[in-house]
Every structure is written in structure tokens, then in C-alpha cells.
Design a protein around this motif. Structure first.
Motif, PDB file in Angstrom:
ATOM      1  N   MET A   1      71.024  40.486  50.196  1.00  0.00           N
ATOM      2  CA  MET A   1      70.320  39.447  49.439  1.00  0.00           C
ATOM      3  C   MET A   1      69.197  38.878  50.294  1.00  0.00           C
ATOM      4  N   ALA A   2      68.019  38.754  49.705  1.00  0.00           N
ATOM      5  CA  ALA A   2      66.865  38.257  50.453  1.00  0.00           C
ATOM      6  C   ALA A   2      67.027  36.779  50.777  1.00  0.00           C
ATOM      7  N   LEU A   3      66.576  36.401  51.948  1.00  0.00           N
ATOM      8  CA  LEU A   3      66.590  34.997  52.335  1.00  0.00           C
ATOM      9  C   LEU A   3      65.527  34.231  51.552  1.00  0.00           C
ATOM     10  N   PRO A   4      65.713  32.913  51.338  1.00  0.00           N
ATOM     11  CA  PRO A   4      64.691  32.131  50.651  1.00  0.00           C
ATOM     12  C   PRO A   4      63.383  32.159  51.443  1.00  0.00           C
ATOM     13  N   PRO A   5      62.243  32.105  50.755  1.00  0.00           N
ATOM     14  CA  PRO A   5      60.963  32.069  51.459  1.00  0.00           C
ATOM     15  C   PRO A   5      60.805  30.776  52.247  1.00  0.00           C
ATOM     16  N   LEU A   6      59.965  30.835  53.262  1.00  0.00           N
ATOM     17  CA  LEU A   6      59.705  29.673  54.115  1.00  0.00           C
ATOM     18  C   LEU A   6      58.412  28.997  53.669  1.00  0.00           C
ATOM     19  N   VAL A   7      58.499  27.706  53.396  1.00  0.00           N
ATOM     20  CA  VAL A   7      57.340  26.927  52.941  1.00  0.00           C
ATOM     21  C   VAL A   7      57.045  25.830  53.955  1.00  0.00           C
ATOM     22  N   GLY A   8      55.816  25.819  54.468  1.00  0.00           N
ATOM     23  CA  GLY A   8      55.401  24.813  55.438  1.00  0.00           C
ATOM     24  C   GLY A   8      54.892  23.558  54.769  1.00  0.00           C
ATOM     25  N   LEU A   9      55.253  22.406  55.326  1.00  0.00           N
ATOM     26  CA  LEU A   9      54.785  21.101  54.848  1.00  0.00           C
ATOM     27  C   LEU A   9      54.217  20.326  56.034  1.00  0.00           C
ATOM     28  N   PRO A  10      52.906  20.122  56.115  1.00  0.00           N
ATOM     29  CA  PRO A  10      52.339  19.333  57.212  1.00  0.00           C
ATOM     30  C   PRO A  10      52.851  17.896  57.170  1.00  0.00           C
ATOM     31  N   THR A  11      53.013  17.317  58.332  1.00  0.00           N
ATOM     32  CA  THR A  11      53.576  15.975  58.446  1.00  0.00           C
ATOM     33  C   THR A  11      52.489  14.898  58.400  1.00  0.00           C
ATOM     34  N   ASP A  12      52.949  13.656  58.214  1.00  0.00           N
ATOM     35  CA  ASP A  12      52.110  12.465  58.340  1.00  0.00           C
ATOM     36  C   ASP A  12      52.530  11.708  59.591  1.00  0.00           C
ATOM     37  N   ARG A  13      51.578  11.016  60.182  1.00  0.00           N
ATOM     38  CA  ARG A  13      51.882  10.194  61.362  1.00  0.00           C
ATOM     39  C   ARG A  13      52.292   8.800  60.904  1.00  0.00           C
ATOM     40  N   LYS A  14      53.494   8.382  61.284  1.00  0.00           N
ATOM     41  CA  LYS A  14      54.041   7.086  60.905  1.00  0.00           C
ATOM     42  C   LYS A  14      54.370   6.285  62.153  1.00  0.00           C
ATOM     43  N   GLN A  15      53.990   5.037  62.157  1.00  0.00           N
ATOM     44  CA  GLN A  15      54.339   4.157  63.266  1.00  0.00           C
ATOM     45  C   GLN A  15      55.623   3.421  62.915  1.00  0.00           C
ATOM     46  N   ILE A  16      56.673   3.641  63.682  1.00  0.00           N
ATOM     47  CA  ILE A  16      57.947   2.951  63.499  1.00  0.00           C
ATOM     48  C   ILE A  16      58.241   2.202  64.789  1.00  0.00           C
ATOM     49  N   GLY A  17      58.139   0.885  64.728  1.00  0.00           N
ATOM     50  CA  GLY A  17      58.239   0.099  65.945  1.00  0.00           C
ATOM     51  C   GLY A  17      57.069   0.426  66.860  1.00  0.00           C
ATOM     52  N   GLN A  18      57.351   0.714  68.097  1.00  0.00           N
ATOM     53  CA  GLN A  18      56.299   1.014  69.069  1.00  0.00           C
ATOM     54  C   GLN A  18      56.004   2.507  69.197  1.00  0.00           C
ATOM     55  N   HIS A  19      56.721   3.312  68.430  1.00  0.00           N
ATOM     56  CA  HIS A  19      56.595   4.751  68.608  1.00  0.00           C
ATOM     57  C   HIS A  19      56.024   5.430  67.361  1.00  0.00           C
ATOM     58  N   PRO A  20      55.122   6.399  67.540  1.00  0.00           N
ATOM     59  CA  PRO A  20      54.657   7.206  66.402  1.00  0.00           C
ATOM     60  C   PRO A  20      55.669   8.302  66.078  1.00  0.00           C
ATOM     61  N   PRO A  40      62.237  24.588  53.383  1.00  0.00           N
ATOM     62  CA  PRO A  40      61.108  23.828  53.922  1.00  0.00           C
ATOM     63  C   PRO A  40      61.050  23.896  55.442  1.00  0.00           C
ATOM     64  N   VAL A  41      59.838  23.976  55.960  1.00  0.00           N
ATOM     65  CA  VAL A  41      59.586  23.973  57.403  1.00  0.00           C
ATOM     66  C   VAL A  41      58.536  22.904  57.672  1.00  0.00           C
ATOM     67  N   LEU A  42      58.884  21.896  58.469  1.00  0.00           N
ATOM     68  CA  LEU A  42      57.948  20.804  58.732  1.00  0.00           C
ATOM     69  C   LEU A  42      56.992  21.207  59.853  1.00  0.00           C
ATOM     70  N   LEU A  43      55.700  21.065  59.592  1.00  0.00           N
ATOM     71  CA  LEU A  43      54.659  21.489  60.524  1.00  0.00           C
ATOM     72  C   LEU A  43      54.028  20.256  61.160  1.00  0.00           C
ATOM     73  N   PRO A  44      54.148  20.072  62.469  1.00  0.00           N
ATOM     74  CA  PRO A  44      53.637  18.855  63.109  1.00  0.00           C
ATOM     75  C   PRO A  44      52.120  18.766  63.055  1.00  0.00           C
TER      76      PRO A  44
END
Length: 258
Positions: A1-20, A40-44
Motif C-alpha cells: 500500500m502506498a504511503l500518503p503523499p507529503l505536503v509542505g506547509l510554510p510556517t509563520d513567525r509567532k512571538q510567545i513571551g520573549q521567544h519567537p 503534513p510537513v512543516l517547513l520553517p
């Protein structure tokens, strides 16, 4: 059985406290899983950006998400940004370079809201920074005081191009969509064809001719995707294109080791 395809999703920069942090909205991740049947594959999104080919060679599709930020206007004109306009330069640097490379490689691409605008800008198009202040256009923004179910509920009719992909998915030339955007297309990018318009003439969707799958929509089909047949049809069409790409990539890999 074929594996599911990989889909990239570019990320957003979020400030949480003092850290991005680098993040993607969960509704987009769920739509890839439940709607497209993909992994899904998250792309930095970094600045300077990572080399696009290092990502795209390993993916079967690319989904450009919506975001609270807007593209910096210097990417499409010389009009200054308005005070309080939220920007994400690292995402701009990442996605505006990814789009033409993904298209050149034949990678299926679905672009939503900010992503829709990114594709338009990447192909030389321009944007209205405040669509509601442009002559002849309605206010397409949501009321942020409303519950999410109201914000993402049907807002207006959408007229679909006869014979287009969206008309095939909808089974006709009319649909309903939500509306949560302050910006909109001013001049359509090179090679993009209109797939749908709002009652006021605002471009709501486009495709790119010449083979492959590239669909951009200004509304949010990822919202509760499994409960809306039209939205689900969009994600399934994207997922099917990703599966075709994954199968082609597998055959090429097998041939290389034969």
C-alpha cells in the motif's frame, strides 16, 4: 500500500513571551490530513530562507496557508505599508521564492488567503492593501467579535468560471464562501486565470494554465473541511494531484536504482 503523499506547509513567525516560535494553524494541518489524505510537513520560514530545492525535491505538494500577517508591500509596489499592518518578512522571503520553483517542478500547489496573495505577487501581480477602501469593492473582513462559527460561516456568493476546476467540484457555477480578508488582488499575476469572483468583482480564485495543479482561493476551505462538500472537494482534488505526484516520484526513484 502506498504511503500518503507529503505536503509542505510554510510556517509563520509567532512571538510567545520573549521567544519567537514557528507555527502553522492546526486547521490547515487537519485539512491536509482529513481533507487531502496526506501527511503534513512543516517547513520553517527563516530569513535568509533555506534553499527551496532542498525541500521541494522531497515533497508531493505544497499548501500555502492563511495568516494574520500581510505581505510587505515593497514586494509588489512602492506604496508604503499602513500603520499597524502586521508583517512576517521571513515568511515573505520563504514563500515568494518557493512558488516559482514549485511550479517549475510540477509540484501541486494549493494557496489559501495569504497564500493566494503570495502566489499572485510571486508571478508579478499586485494587491489592494485595503480592499474595502478601493472603489467599487465591499468590505470582505470578518467581525473579530463574532464567534468563530460566524466568522468562518458563509458570507457571500461566489461565481465560478464555467468549465473551470471549481465549477467541476461544485457541480455548477455558483457556490458560497466565507470571507476573512482585508487585502485583495489588484492586478492578476502573469499566467494566472480567474476561477471565481465575488459579487463586487473581487477575484476569489485563480488557476495557472500549462499543466500541473495550482489553485489559489481567497476564502478558507480548510475550515471544518469535512462538513462542507465544496470545501472538501477542493482539498480532495489537491490530495489526488499530490498522490499522482507521489507515484511519479516513486517510479523515478525505482528507475534510478534499477
Amino acid at each position: 500500500m502506498a504511503l500518503p503523499p507529503l505536503v509542505g506547509l510554510p510556517t509563520d513567525r509567532k512571538q510567545i513571551g520573549q521567544h519567537p516560535f514557528l507555527a502553522v494553524g492546526e486547521k490547515y494541518v487537519r485539512a491536509v490530513v482529513d481533507g487531502a489524505g496526506a501527511t503534513p510537513v512543516l517547513l520553517p520560514a527563516l530569513q535568509p530562507p533555506l534553499a527551496a530545492d532542498e525541500w521541494l525535491d522531497r515533497l508531493d505538494g505544497l499548501l500555502l496557508t492563511g495568516a494574520v500577517s500581510n505581505i510587505e508591500p515593497h514586494h509588489y509596489g512602492d506604496e508604503p505599508s499602513w500603520e499597524g499592518n502586521l508583517h512576517d518578512p521571513a515568511r515573505d522571503a520563504t514563500t515568494l521564492g518557493l512558488v516559482p520553483r514549485a511550479v517549475a517542478m510540477g509540484l501541486p500547489l494549493l494557496a489559501i488567503c495569504r497564500g493566494f496573495q503570495e502566489v499572485n505577487v510571486a508571478f508579478g501581480g499586485t494587491l489592494h492593501q485595503k480592499l474595502h477602501e478601493a472603489a467599487g469593492f465591499a468590505d470582505h473582513r470578518e467581525d473579530t467579535d463574532d464567534p468563530l462559527e460566524v466568522q468562518y460561516g458563509p458570507a457571500h456568493d461566489i461565481r465560478l468560471a464555467e468549465g473551470g476546476l471549481l465549477a467541476v467540484i461544485a457541480g455548477g457555477t455558483h457556490a458560497r464562501g466565507n470571507s476573512l480578508h482585508g487585502q485583495g488582488v489588484a492586478r492578476l499575476g502573469d499566467g494566472l486565470g480567474v476561477e471565481a469572483i465575488a459579487p463586487d468583482g473581487a477575484i476569489e480564485a485563480f488557476r495557472r494554465d500549462g499543466g500541473g495543479f495550482l489553485l489559489g482561493v481567497q476564502w478558507h476551505p480548510e475550515w471544518q473541511v469535512t462538513g462542507n462538500p465544496f470545501y472538501l472537494g477542493i482539498l480532495r482534488a489537491f490530495g489526488d494531484a499530490c498522490r499522482v505526484h507521489a507515484a511519479r516520484r516513486a517510479r523515478q526513484a525505482a528507475a534510478a536504482f534499477a
